[in-house]
Design an enzyme around this catalytic site. Structure first.
Site, PDB file in Angstrom:
ATOM      1  N   LYS B  98       0.645  -1.144   0.030  1.00  0.00           N
ATOM      2  CA  LYS B  98       0.033  -0.060  -0.064  1.00  0.00           C
ATOM      3  C   LYS B  98       0.770   1.124   0.045  1.00  0.00           C
ATOM      4  O   LYS B  98       1.462   1.484   0.902  1.00  0.00           O
ATOM      5  CB  LYS B  98      -0.810  -0.114   1.207  1.00  0.00           C
ATOM      6  CG  LYS B  98      -1.883   1.159   1.195  1.00  0.00           C
ATOM      7  CD  LYS B  98      -2.737   1.204   2.712  1.00  0.00           C
ATOM      8  CE  LYS B  98      -3.457   2.668   2.414  1.00  0.00           C
ATOM      9  NZ  LYS B  98      -3.422   3.153   4.007  1.00  0.00           N
ATOM     10  N   GLY B 159      -7.253   9.871   9.846  1.00  0.00           N
ATOM     11  CA  GLY B 159      -7.569   9.881  11.283  1.00  0.00           C
ATOM     12  C   GLY B 159      -8.500  11.099  11.643  1.00  0.00           C
ATOM     13  O   GLY B 159      -8.798  11.355  12.700  1.00  0.00           O
ATOM     14  N   ALA B 185      -9.313   6.091   4.609  1.00  0.00           N
ATOM     15  CA  ALA B 185      -9.090   7.560   5.630  1.00  0.00           C
ATOM     16  C   ALA B 185     -10.413   8.341   5.685  1.00  0.00           C
ATOM     17  O   ALA B 185     -11.002   8.534   4.667  1.00  0.00           O
ATOM     18  CB  ALA B 185      -8.051   8.281   4.975  1.00  0.00           C
ATOM     19  N   GLY B 186     -10.295   8.783   6.715  1.00  0.00           N
ATOM     20  CA  GLY B 186     -11.486   9.848   6.940  1.00  0.00           C
ATOM     21  C   GLY B 186     -12.739   9.123   7.626  1.00  0.00           C
ATOM     22  O   GLY B 186     -13.693   9.566   7.959  1.00  0.00           O
ATOM     23  N   ASN B 207      -9.252   2.499  10.378  1.00  0.00           N
ATOM     24  CA  ASN B 207      -8.076   2.044  11.227  1.00  0.00           C
ATOM     25  C   ASN B 207      -8.632   2.930  12.697  1.00  0.00           C
ATOM     26  O   ASN B 207      -8.900   2.318  13.680  1.00  0.00           O
ATOM     27  CB  ASN B 207      -6.786   2.637  10.801  1.00  0.00           C
ATOM     28  CG  ASN B 207      -5.721   2.102  11.784  1.00  0.00           C
ATOM     29  OD1 ASN B 207      -5.840   1.796  12.862  1.00  0.00           O
ATOM     30  ND2 ASN B 207      -4.487   1.976  11.632  1.00  0.00           N
ATOM     31  N   THR B 208      -8.434   4.118  12.471  1.00  0.00           N
ATOM     32  CA  THR B 208      -8.717   4.836  13.860  1.00  0.00           C
ATOM     33  C   THR B 208     -10.004   4.813  14.485  1.00  0.00           C
ATOM     34  O   THR B 208      -9.897   4.600  15.740  1.00  0.00           O
ATOM     35  CB  THR B 208      -8.567   6.594  13.384  1.00  0.00           C
ATOM     36  OG1 THR B 208      -7.139   6.897  12.666  1.00  0.00           O
ATOM     37  CG2 THR B 208      -8.600   7.477  14.568  1.00  0.00           C
TER      38      THR B 208
END
Lengths: 404, 256
Positions: B98, B159, B185-186, B207-208
Site C-alpha cells: 500500500k 484519522g 481514510a477519514g 483504522n482510527t
C-alpha cells in the site's frame, strides 16, 4: 524570511497580557472556535481558562487519542559528553562549573547504546555539551554512524551548527534535531547566558530552520520554563511552532516543556510554573496543535507524568541518566575536570576521586531526574493506563541515504 | 466477492493496525471484523528478520488468516517508498504494497507525483500496488494505466473521522474505474462506511475509528455490518432521491 524577523514583529507582549487577563467570556469563545489562533491560545493559558482545566483536559485527551491513538512513544537520551564552552546559569555543564567531566569514545557510546537497546529503546537522542574541541562535528557524525545499524531512529541535541555542518550528520543517519531556545525573552536570555557562542539569541533561534534545510526529518523545539514568564514562553513557542509548520512543512515537529525545579545549592528558577499551569499548557498546546508531538522527560516526577500522559503527551523518556556513561559506567576512568579549556586529571585528594573501582566515580549529570523508575516499570505503567508503548516508529530505510 | 490482483476476499472491510491500545486488542478487533486484509506500517515492524520483541506488531497478525498489506507510511518520496517495499519483501512479507507517500506529516496527504512514480517502478518489479491517493479522478486513471491493482482515494484526511468530504470526486473515480476502488481514510463511523459502499466503492479501509473506540472489537463488528449493508444496497440499486414530492395533478394530462 527567517523566524527571527517574524518573531521581532510579533505582538508577543500584548498576547502575554491577554494570557494573563483574559475574561471568562474570552475563554468560552476560544473553547468554541474550530481552529485556534494565537489569540485563542493566549486565552486558553489564562487564569480564567485555568478554572476550566477539567474540560481542557477532556478535550485534549480526545484530540490526542484521535490524532495519535492509544500509543506512547519511548525514547532515551544518551549523553556523549558534558564538556561545554558556554556558561549558562541554569545548566550544570557550564564551563566554569568545576564538575566531573568526560567525553565517551565511540566504543563507550556503543556500550551505552546497547544497554538502552536491551531495555527496548529503538529511538535514541544523542545529547552533548557544546565544545568544538572535545565534541567535534566529526566525532558526532562518527557516533551517529556507529549507531545507525543498531537504532532505527537517531536524533541529536548538541550545539547548533551551520546547515552545511548538519548535512554530514543527516548523511550519517541522524533524522531528528532537538534544540531548545531555553528562553524566548531576549533580555533574560542575555542575563542567563553569560559566556560562549550560545549568547547569540538569533543564531539559536534559527537553528531548527538550518537543520531542516540540511535534511532533518524531525525537529524538536521548546523552552526551559523557569527563566521568564511561562505564559510568554508558551506563546513564543507556539508562534515558533506555527512558523515551522508553515515553512518546514515536511518535518515532524515535537515540543518539549522542561521545567527548572528548585534544588538546594543549584540555580533557583527565576519564575514559577505550577503543576496545574504545566497541565493547562499541555492541554492548550494540544488543542492548538492537534498533530504536534508533546514530549515529557524524567525531569518531572512519577505522579505528574502518569497523570499527564493520558492528557496529551505522546512521547516520553524513561530510566534516563543525564551524565555521560550513566547507563553502564563507561568512560569513568577518564573522568577529569576541565579548566580554561584544558583537561586536568583528578588528584588523589579530589572529592570526585575514588580509588575503589567498585564505587565508581560518575561524571556530573546535567539535571536531576525526578522519575527514577526503571524503563520496565514505566512501560508497565503506560500499559496500565491503556496505552501501548511504541519503541520503533521509524526505519532507517526511510532516509534517502539509507541502505540498501 | 472482492477480487484484487486475482486474489479473492470475502470481506470488503480492510483494517489498519495503528493506534490500538495493545497488540492483543488489535488482534481481537481484526478477528471480530471478519477482514481478510490487514495493513501494517513498515516503520513499526522489524525488517531485519531478527524478530525484534520491541517491534513485534507482525506477530499479532496471522498471515494464514489475513493478507498482510505492508504500507510505506513515513515515506516522503518515491525513492523511500520503493526502498521500503523492497525491504519488506526481503523480510518475507507479501509482494503487495500500500503506497503511502505523504511529505506532510500533519495531514498525511499523499503526494500524487511521487505516488505515480513509485507505482510505475514497483509495478515493473512485479509488486501488487495499492496506492493511497487524494480523490483525484485523473490521477486515479493515470495510476490504473500504470498498472495499480486498486486505487485508494481518501474520504478526508487520515484519522480525521470526517467522512466522505470528497464524495463527488469519489463518485467519478468509481464511475471510471477498471480496478477496485477502496475508500481509505477519514471514515469515522459505520454510516460513513455504508455511504462509501452505497456509492459503489469496492471496499473501505478503517483504522482510527476502530482502534480508539471504547470497545474496538464491537466497533469492528459494527463496521463489518455497515459495509455489508452498504454493499447490499448498492447491488440492489437505489432510486435517486427526489427533490420534491410527485406532483398530484399530472402536467402532461393534456396529451391523454
Amino acid at each position: 524570511m527567517s523566524f527571527v524577523a517574524e518573531f521581532d514583529r510579533m505582538p508577543l507582549g500584548s498576547l502575554t497580557e491577554r494570557a494573563g487577563a483574559a475574561s471568562a467570556q474570552d475563554v468560552r469563545a476560544s473553547l468554541g472556535s474550530v481552529r485556534l489562533s494565537l489569540t485563542d491560545f493566549a486565552n486558553l493559558l489564562s487564569p480564567a481558562a485555568g478554572a476550566h482545566l477539567e474540560e481542557l483536559g477532556r478535550r485534549s485527551q480526545a484530540v490526542t487519542r484521535q490524532r495519535f491513538g492509544k500509543v506512547v512513544r519511548f525514547f532515551a537520551p544518551l549523553y556523549l559528553s558534558n564538556e561545554c564552552v558556554n556558561n549558562c546559569k541554569y545548566c550544570g555543564f557550564s564551563r566554569d562549573n568545576p564538575i566531573l567531566r568526560v567525553t565517551l569514545s565511540i566504543d563507550e557510546v556503543l556500550r551505552e547504546a546497547r544497554l538502552l537497546k536491551e531495555q527496548g529503546f529503538r529511538n535514541i537522542l544523542l545529547v552533548s555539551g557544546e565544545h568544538p574541541k572535545f565534541v567535534s562535528n566529526g566525532y558526532l557524525a562518527d557516533c551517529v554512524a556507529a549507531l545507525r545499524d543498531e537504532f532505527p531512529a537517531i536524533s541529536l541535541e548538541v550545539g547548533p551548527m551551520e546547515t552545511e555542518d548538519y548535512a554530514p550528520m543527516v548523511a550519517s543517519g541522524a533524522e531528528g534535531l532537538v534544540v531548545y531556545q531555553e528562553t524566548y525573552d531576549r533580555e533574560v536570555y542575555g542575563q542567563v547566558h553569560t559566556a560562549g557562542p550560545k549568547r547569540d539569541f538569533n543564531w539559536r533561534l534559527e537553528t531548527a530552520e538550518r537543520a531542516y534545510a540540511a535534511g532533518f526529518r524531525r525537529l524538536g523545539i521548546g523552552a526551559l520554563f523557569g527563566l521568564s514568564d511561562w505564559r510568554f514562553e508558551a506563546i513564543a513557542v507556539a508562534a515558533h511552532a506555527l512558523y515551522l509548520l508553515r515553512h518546514c512543512w515536511k518535518a515532524q515537529l515535537t515540543l518539549s516543556l522542561p521545567r527548572l525545579r528548585p534544588h538546594a545549592g543549584e540555580f533557583q528558577p527565576l519564575t514559577k510554573m505550577t503543576d496545574r499551569e504545566l497541565t493547562q499548557l499541555i492541554c492548550a498546546l494540544r488543542l492548538m496543535f492537534p498533530d504536534v508531538g508533546l514530549v515529557l522527560s524524567t525531569r518531572e516526577g512519577p505522579r505528574l507524568r502518569d497523570g499527564l500522559i493520558p492528557l496529551g503527551i505522546t512521547m516520553i523518556s524513561a530510566g534516563s541518566h543525564t551524565e555521560p556513561g550513566g547507563y553502564t559506567g563507561a568512560g569513568k576512568e577518564k573522568i577529569h575536570r576541565t579548566e580554561r579549556g584544558r583537561q586536568v586529571a583528578l588528584s588523589a585528594d579530589d572529592p570526585g576521586h575514588t580509588s575503589a573501582p567498585a564505587c565508581a566515580t560518575a561524571a556530573t549529570g546535567q539535571f536531576d531526574i525526578s522519575d527514577s523508575r526503571s524503563v520496565g516499570e514505566v512501560a508497565a505503567m503506560v500499559r496500565g493506563l491503556g496505552y501501548e508503548p511504541v519503541w520503533k516508529d521509524w526505519d532507517a530505510a526511510l532516509l534517502a541515504s539509507g541502505q540498501p | 466477492m472482492l477480487v484484487i490482483a486475482n486474489r479473492s476476499f470475502s470481506s470488503r472491510l480492510i483494517l489498519g493496525t495503528g493506534k490500538f491500545a495493545s497488540p492483543e486488542i488489535m488482534r481481537d478487533a481484526l478477528a471480530a471484523s471478519g477482514t481478510g486484509m490487514v495493513t501494517v506500517a513498515l516503520r513499526r515492524a522489524d525488517l531485519t528478520g531478527k524478530r525484534d520483541p520491541f517491534a513485534n506488531i507482525l506477530e499479532f497478525v496471522d498471515p494464514d488468516r489475513y493478507l498482510i498489506l505492508p504500507n510505506t507510511s513515513g515515506a516522503m518520496n518515491a525513492e523511500e517508498a520503493v526502498r521500503l517495499a523492497r525491504l519488506a519483501v526481503a523480510a518475507g512479507l507479501p509482494k503487495w504494497v500500500k503506497l503511502e507517500i505523504h511529505p506532510d506529516p500533519r495531514y498525511l496527504l499523499p503526494d500524487p507525483i511521487e505516488t505515480l512514480k513509485a507505482t510505475e517502478i514497483l509495478v515493473k518489479e512485479g509488486f501488487t500496488v495499492l496506492p493511497y491517493i487524494n480523490a483525484d479522478p485523473v490521477l486515479a486513471k493515470r495510476l490504473q494505466e500504470a498498472g495499480s491493482a486498486t486505487v485508494m482515494p481518501l474520504g478526508s484526511p487520515i484519522g480525521s473521522n470526517r467522512g466522505l468530504e470528497t464524495r463527488a470526486q469519489i463518485q467519478i473515480i468509481i464511475e471510471q474505474a477498471i480496478v477496485p476502488v477502496i475508500v481509505d481514510a477519514g471514515i469515522g463511523v459505520p454510516s460513513h462506511a455504508a455511504e462509501a459502499m452505497e456509492l459503489g466503492a469496492d471496499a473501505v479501509l478503517v483504522n482510527t475509528a476502530i482502534a480508539i473506540a471504547r470497545d474496538p472489537s464491537r466497533m469492528a463488528t459494527a463496521f463489518a455490518g455497515a459495509v455489508e449493508a452498504g454493499r447490499t444496497a448498492f447491488e440492489i440499486g437505489q432510486s435517486a432521491p427526489q427533490l420534491a414530492a410527485s406532483a398530484t395533478s399530472p402536467l402532461t394530462g393534456f396529451l391523454d
